[in-house]
Design an enzyme around this catalytic site. Structure first.
Site, PDB file in Angstrom:
ATOM      1  N   LYS A   1      62.422  35.642 100.465  1.00 56.34           N
ATOM      2  CA  LYS A   1      63.483  34.741 100.037  1.00 56.34           C
ATOM      3  C   LYS A   1      63.739  33.654 101.092  1.00 56.34           C
ATOM      4  CE  LYS A   1      64.527  36.555  95.998  1.00 56.34           C
ATOM      5  NZ  LYS A   1      65.717  37.333  95.678  1.00 56.34           N
TER       6      LYS A   1
ATOM      7  N   ARG B   1      62.039  45.385  95.849  1.00 51.76           N
ATOM      8  CA  ARG B   1      61.081  44.564  95.087  1.00 51.76           C
ATOM      9  C   ARG B   1      60.396  43.632  96.068  1.00 51.76           C
ATOM     10  NH1 ARG B   1      60.926  39.533  92.559  1.00 51.76           N
ATOM     11  NH2 ARG B   1      59.886  39.474  90.502  1.00 51.76           N
TER      12      ARG B   1
END
Length: 316
Positions: A227, A267
């Site tokens: 991210k 994830r």
């Protein structure tokens, strides 16, 4: 509203047999995902990538046909189905536990018919009012993420009084709505939605306070992989943020921290480091638990073989 945990959570046996954090490998069948867009866009390439992730230690695979990166333009339902169905069908046919990453009820329904066992909806059911009924009728596991709008508007909605408490309360409201629509609470997994309508600084309190979300009594999935808040954290002169594929070591570090806090799953894009990390945490916790039992006033011999000594086919 608090929802008590249940040992009867109807997850597939492949997701309950292991007493550790699970690793969800990402299979993006898209041309425009932020970290690997286009690399696995063709079905054969995506299927082969799924096999590689399984070999690297993934417990389940998350197949998505629509990018949710900030500013992404939506694809239509027909194109999303064209992208994901052959991949899901092929991977599920080998016995892999497959999740479909979608906000559309029709895509979820078709994916479940093709063999998926989990629906991972970044909108938590808000984007498509029919999603709750599909989930309720199918009995599938449903990952409900914290969400405040599609990719093109989510950054404008990143305003919080207390990000941890606000996300907790909004997820609790989602749980109540889903249960009210007929979804069994035991089907639900929660996701704090890192990076979705959250500026970089707001992601860290969520990661450091997973117990607040876990207080809702449901499993928690964390999707921190590659991210942008990690890219900014790792920034170096002339490189701000660092590219997504240079964030994998930091992702594995977060996997370790999340596993130590009891996350149900992580994830990730690069599976091997996180798969190793969750096994390290599980062994460390086993040893601590065994030592605590040995040191308890009731005594008892330290077992010759520690719990979890058989590491899923790997030598101890």
């Amino acid at each position: 509203m608090l929802h008590p945990t249940s040992s009867r959570l109807p997850l597939p046996s492949s997701l309950t047999a292991l007493e550790r954090t699970l690793v969800l490998g990402v299979v993006n069948v898209t041309p425009d995902s932020f970290s690997d867009g286009g690399e696995w866009f063709e079905p054969d390439a995506a299927i082969a990538h799924g096999y590689e992730l399984l070999a690297d230690g993934a417990d389940l695979l998350d197949v998505g046909g629509e990018s949710t990166r900030p500013g992404a333009v939506r694809v239509d339902e027909t194109e999303e189905l064209r992208r994901v169905l052959p991949v899901i069908e092929a991977l599920a046919a080998t016995g892999a536990t497959v999740s479909v990453d979608t906000t559309r009820a029709r895509v979820a329904e078709r994916a479940l018919e093709a063999g998926a066992r989990v629906v991972n909806d970044v909108s938590g059911g808000l984007a498509d009012p029919a999603m709750a009924q599909v989930v309720a009728d199918s009995g599938a596991v449903f990952v409900a993420m914290h969400w405040r709008g599609h990719a093109d508007v989510m950054d404008a909605n990143a305003r919080y009084d207390d990000v941890v408490l606000d996300v907790r309360d909004e997820l609790a409201a989602r749980v109540d709505a889903l249960v009210g629509a007929g979804v069994d609470v035991r089907q639900l997994v929660l996701d704090p939605g890192l990076g979705f309508a959250k500026p970089g600084v707001d992601n860290w309190p969520l990661l450091a306070n997973l117990d607040v979300l876990q207080s809702l009594g449901l499993p928690v999935l964390v999707g921190a992989s590659r991210k942008r808040f990690l890219g900014h954290l790792l920034a170096r002169p002339g490189v701000d943020p660092v590219p997504p594929t240079e964030r994998d070591a930091a992702t594995a570090a977060l996997t370790t921290l999340c596993a130590a806090q009891g996350a149900w799953a992580v994830r990730v894009h690069d599976v091997r480091p996180s798969a190793d990390a969750v096994r390290v945490v599980a062994r460390w916790q086993d040893v601590r638990a065994s030592r605590a039992a040995f040191s308890a006033p009731t005594g008892g011999a330290l077992p010759g073989a520690l719990p979890g000594a058989q590491q899923e086919g790997r030598p101890s």
